[in-house]
Scaffold this motif. Structure first.
Motif, PDB file in Angstrom:
ATOM      1  N   THR A 164     102.557  81.404-110.737  1.00  0.00           N
ATOM      2  CA  THR A 164     101.396  82.276-110.928  1.00  0.00           C
ATOM      3  C   THR A 164     101.274  83.164-109.693  1.00  0.00           C
ATOM      4  OG1 THR A 164     100.337  80.436-112.088  1.00  0.00           O
ATOM      5  CG2 THR A 164      98.929  82.303-111.483  1.00  0.00           C
ATOM      6  N   PRO A 165     101.705  84.424-109.756  1.00  0.00           N
ATOM      7  CA  PRO A 165     101.762  85.274-108.561  1.00  0.00           C
ATOM      8  C   PRO A 165     100.420  85.787-108.041  1.00  0.00           C
ATOM      9  CG  PRO A 165     102.554  86.483-110.463  1.00  0.00           C
ATOM     10  CD  PRO A 165     102.313  85.069-110.914  1.00  0.00           C
ATOM     11  N   GLU A 166      99.334  85.555-108.745  1.00  0.00           N
ATOM     12  CA  GLU A 166      98.042  86.034-108.267  1.00  0.00           C
ATOM     13  C   GLU A 166      97.525  85.128-107.151  1.00  0.00           C
ATOM     14  OE1 GLU A 166      98.595  85.448-111.605  1.00  0.00           O
ATOM     15  OE2 GLU A 166      99.000  87.542-112.066  1.00  0.00           O
ATOM     16  N   VAL A 167      96.999  85.758-106.096  1.00  0.00           N
ATOM     17  CA  VAL A 167      96.456  85.029-104.953  1.00  0.00           C
ATOM     18  C   VAL A 167      95.112  85.636-104.566  1.00  0.00           C
ATOM     19  CG1 VAL A 167      98.739  84.441-104.029  1.00  0.00           C
ATOM     20  CG2 VAL A 167      97.568  86.489-103.209  1.00  0.00           C
ATOM     21  N   ALA A 168      94.371  84.873-103.806  1.00  0.00           N
ATOM     22  CA  ALA A 168      93.190  85.371-103.119  1.00  0.00           C
ATOM     23  C   ALA A 168      93.457  85.143-101.639  1.00  0.00           C
ATOM     24  CB  ALA A 168      91.935  84.629-103.566  1.00  0.00           C
ATOM     25  N   ALA A 169      92.939  86.017-100.787  1.00  0.00           N
ATOM     26  CA  ALA A 169      93.200  85.888 -99.349  1.00  0.00           C
ATOM     27  C   ALA A 169      91.962  86.241 -98.554  1.00  0.00           C
ATOM     28  CB  ALA A 169      94.352  86.805 -98.941  1.00  0.00           C
ATOM     29  N   SER A 170      91.925  85.736 -97.346  1.00  0.00           N
ATOM     30  CA  SER A 170      90.851  86.041 -96.416  1.00  0.00           C
ATOM     31  C   SER A 170      91.470  86.301 -95.046  1.00  0.00           C
ATOM     32  CB  SER A 170      89.885  84.854 -96.328  1.00  0.00           C
ATOM     33  OG  SER A 170      88.890  85.099 -95.365  1.00  0.00           O
ATOM     34  N   ILE A 171      91.048  87.397 -94.428  1.00  0.00           N
ATOM     35  CA  ILE A 171      91.442  87.720 -93.054  1.00  0.00           C
ATOM     36  C   ILE A 171      90.164  87.699 -92.233  1.00  0.00           C
ATOM     37  CG2 ILE A 171      92.357  89.507 -91.502  1.00  0.00           C
ATOM     38  CD1 ILE A 171      93.933  90.590 -93.900  1.00  0.00           C
ATOM     39  N   PHE A 172      90.219  87.075 -91.075  1.00  0.00           N
ATOM     40  CA  PHE A 172      89.036  87.091 -90.217  1.00  0.00           C
ATOM     41  C   PHE A 172      89.449  87.110 -88.760  1.00  0.00           C
ATOM     42  CE2 PHE A 172      90.103  82.690 -90.823  1.00  0.00           C
ATOM     43  CZ  PHE A 172      89.902  82.118 -89.580  1.00  0.00           C
ATOM     44  N   ARG A 173      88.543  87.578 -87.952  1.00  0.00           N
ATOM     45  CA  ARG A 173      88.721  87.563 -86.492  1.00  0.00           C
ATOM     46  C   ARG A 173      87.451  87.002 -85.881  1.00  0.00           C
ATOM     47  NH1 ARG A 173      90.462  93.020 -84.188  1.00  0.00           N
ATOM     48  NH2 ARG A 173      90.497  91.727 -82.336  1.00  0.00           N
ATOM     49  N   GLY A 184      85.203  89.496 -91.227  1.00  0.00           N
ATOM     50  CA  GLY A 184      86.263  89.125 -92.138  1.00  0.00           C
ATOM     51  C   GLY A 184      86.201  89.920 -93.416  1.00  0.00           C
ATOM     52  N   ALA A 185      87.244  89.774 -94.199  1.00  0.00           N
ATOM     53  CA  ALA A 185      87.336  90.440 -95.497  1.00  0.00           C
ATOM     54  C   ALA A 185      88.118  89.544 -96.443  1.00  0.00           C
ATOM     55  CB  ALA A 185      88.023  91.795 -95.363  1.00  0.00           C
ATOM     56  N   GLN A 186      87.782  89.634 -97.720  1.00  0.00           N
ATOM     57  CA  GLN A 186      88.459  88.864 -98.741  1.00  0.00           C
ATOM     58  C   GLN A 186      89.208  89.821 -99.665  1.00  0.00           C
ATOM     59  OE1 GLN A 186      84.944  88.401 -98.098  1.00  0.00           O
ATOM     60  NE2 GLN A 186      85.733  86.999 -96.544  1.00  0.00           N
ATOM     61  N   PHE A 187      90.305  89.320-100.236  1.00  0.00           N
ATOM     62  CA  PHE A 187      91.177  90.123-101.079  1.00  0.00           C
ATOM     63  C   PHE A 187      91.634  89.316-102.279  1.00  0.00           C
ATOM     64  CE2 PHE A 187      91.819  91.368 -96.709  1.00  0.00           C
ATOM     65  CZ  PHE A 187      91.904  92.743 -96.739  1.00  0.00           C
ATOM     66  N   THR A 188      92.096  90.016-103.282  1.00  0.00           N
ATOM     67  CA  THR A 188      92.900  89.423-104.341  1.00  0.00           C
ATOM     68  C   THR A 188      94.144  90.276-104.463  1.00  0.00           C
ATOM     69  OG1 THR A 188      91.802  90.708-106.066  1.00  0.00           O
ATOM     70  CG2 THR A 188      90.933  88.493-105.627  1.00  0.00           C
ATOM     71  N   GLY A 189      95.200  89.717-105.013  1.00  0.00           N
ATOM     72  CA  GLY A 189      96.430  90.491-105.155  1.00  0.00           C
ATOM     73  C   GLY A 189      97.495  89.705-105.891  1.00  0.00           C
ATOM     74  N   GLN A 232      93.888  93.915-102.901  1.00  0.00           N
ATOM     75  CA  GLN A 232      92.756  94.720-103.336  1.00  0.00           C
ATOM     76  C   GLN A 232      91.524  94.132-102.665  1.00  0.00           C
ATOM     77  OE1 GLN A 232      92.535  97.558-105.219  1.00  0.00           O
ATOM     78  NE2 GLN A 232      90.447  97.471-104.533  1.00  0.00           N
ATOM     79  N   PRO A 233      90.908  94.863-101.677  1.00  0.00           N
ATOM     80  CA  PRO A 233      89.696  94.342-101.061  1.00  0.00           C
ATOM     81  C   PRO A 233      88.618  94.095-102.111  1.00  0.00           C
ATOM     82  CG  PRO A 233      90.524  96.223 -99.850  1.00  0.00           C
ATOM     83  CD  PRO A 233      91.318  96.134-101.129  1.00  0.00           C
ATOM     84  N   GLN A 234      87.885  93.028-101.939  1.00  0.00           N
ATOM     85  CA  GLN A 234      86.848  92.667-102.893  1.00  0.00           C
ATOM     86  C   GLN A 234      85.521  93.300-102.530  1.00  0.00           C
ATOM     87  OE1 GLN A 234      87.540  90.644-105.798  1.00  0.00           O
ATOM     88  NE2 GLN A 234      89.379  91.617-105.001  1.00  0.00           N
ATOM     89  N   GLU A 235      84.805  93.753-103.545  1.00  0.00           N
ATOM     90  CA  GLU A 235      83.492  94.374-103.342  1.00  0.00           C
ATOM     91  C   GLU A 235      82.524  93.393-102.702  1.00  0.00           C
ATOM     92  OE1 GLU A 235      82.488  97.529-103.835  1.00  0.00           O
ATOM     93  OE2 GLU A 235      84.520  98.064-104.391  1.00  0.00           O
ATOM     94  N   SER A 236      82.745  92.102-102.915  1.00  0.00           N
ATOM     95  CA  SER A 236      81.812  91.119-102.398  1.00  0.00           C
ATOM     96  C   SER A 236      82.043  90.784-100.928  1.00  0.00           C
ATOM     97  CB  SER A 236      81.901  89.833-103.217  1.00  0.00           C
ATOM     98  OG  SER A 236      83.195  89.280-103.107  1.00  0.00           O
ATOM     99  N   ALA A 237      83.128  91.329-100.333  1.00  0.00           N
ATOM    100  CA  ALA A 237      83.407  91.035 -98.932  1.00  0.00           C
ATOM    101  C   ALA A 237      82.282  91.611 -98.076  1.00  0.00           C
ATOM    102  CB  ALA A 237      84.734  91.658 -98.519  1.00  0.00           C
ATOM    103  N   GLU A 238      81.809  90.815 -97.151  1.00  0.00           N
ATOM    104  CA  GLU A 238      80.718  91.255 -96.299  1.00  0.00           C
ATOM    105  C   GLU A 238      81.134  91.152 -94.844  1.00  0.00           C
ATOM    106  OE1 GLU A 238      76.879  89.629 -97.158  1.00  0.00           O
ATOM    107  OE2 GLU A 238      77.462  89.187 -99.208  1.00  0.00           O
ATOM    108  N   ALA A 239      80.869  92.187 -94.089  1.00  0.00           N
ATOM    109  CA  ALA A 239      81.181  92.187 -92.664  1.00  0.00           C
ATOM    110  C   ALA A 239      80.250  91.228 -91.951  1.00  0.00           C
ATOM    111  CB  ALA A 239      81.034  93.584 -92.091  1.00  0.00           C
ATOM    112  N   GLY A 240      80.794  90.497 -90.986  1.00  0.00           N
ATOM    113  CA  GLY A 240      79.991  89.637 -90.131  1.00  0.00           C
ATOM    114  C   GLY A 240      79.406  88.437 -90.839  1.00  0.00           C
ATOM    115  N   ARG A 241      79.934  88.040 -91.961  1.00  0.00           N
ATOM    116  CA  ARG A 241      79.388  86.882 -92.685  1.00  0.00           C
ATOM    117  C   ARG A 241      80.412  85.771 -92.727  1.00  0.00           C
ATOM    118  NH1 ARG A 241      74.566  89.025 -92.817  1.00  0.00           N
ATOM    119  NH2 ARG A 241      74.343  90.852 -94.060  1.00  0.00           N
TER     120      ARG A 241
END
Length: 147
Positions: free
Chosen positions: A60-69, A80-85, A138-147
């Protein structure tokens, strides 16, 4: 949503992402060291073909990801930001050689250190255990900065 300029900084200066994969049997989360590729946005990383997340992606090649600092000069020190792809293994020999060079240069900017750590060219060949993969994110609309 994370502002575009913040997202660009997170992606360009982040080094690790957490990828969530899934199969009918369950979910799995793994940390990857990535290289950003732009236009379109993709994350490039390598991993063993037999790793659980690689096996999940093969099914199943679909993933969700999160990048944060956690080192940012904002009021909470993180963002941070969340993605799907969708993920694909890089199999084309020319693309594989170019992407491996980019990946190794970013992770080992010092030429002497890179020479110590760089694997032989056949290391990422499709018959071997390791492989490079890219996920178009694809960045997710629900990604929130500083959360």
């Amino acid at each position: 949503m994370v502002p575009p300029e913040t997202l660009a900084v997170l992606i360009e200066h982040g080094r690790f992402a957490t990828h969530a994969t899934h199969t009918p049997g369950g979910v799995w989360v793994s940390t990857i060291n990535f290289l950003p590729l732009w236009e379109p946005l993709r994350l490039l990383w390598y991993s063993p073909r037999r790793a659980r997340h690689s096996c999940n992606i093969a099914t199943t090649p679909e993933v969700a990801a999160s990048i944060f600092r956690t080192d940012l000069p904002n009021e909470v020190g993180l963002d941070g930001a969340q993605f799907t792809g969708a993920v694909r293994a890089i199999e084309n020999a020319d693309e594989l050689a170019e992407r491996a060079k980019q990946y190794n240069t970013r992770n080992f900017p010092d030429e002497q250190v890179r020479a110590q750590w760089r694997p032989p060219p056949t290391w990422l060949a499709t018959k071997n255990d390791q492989r490079l993969a890219a996920s178009q994110q694809q960045p997710q609309e629900s990604a929130e900065a500083g959360r």
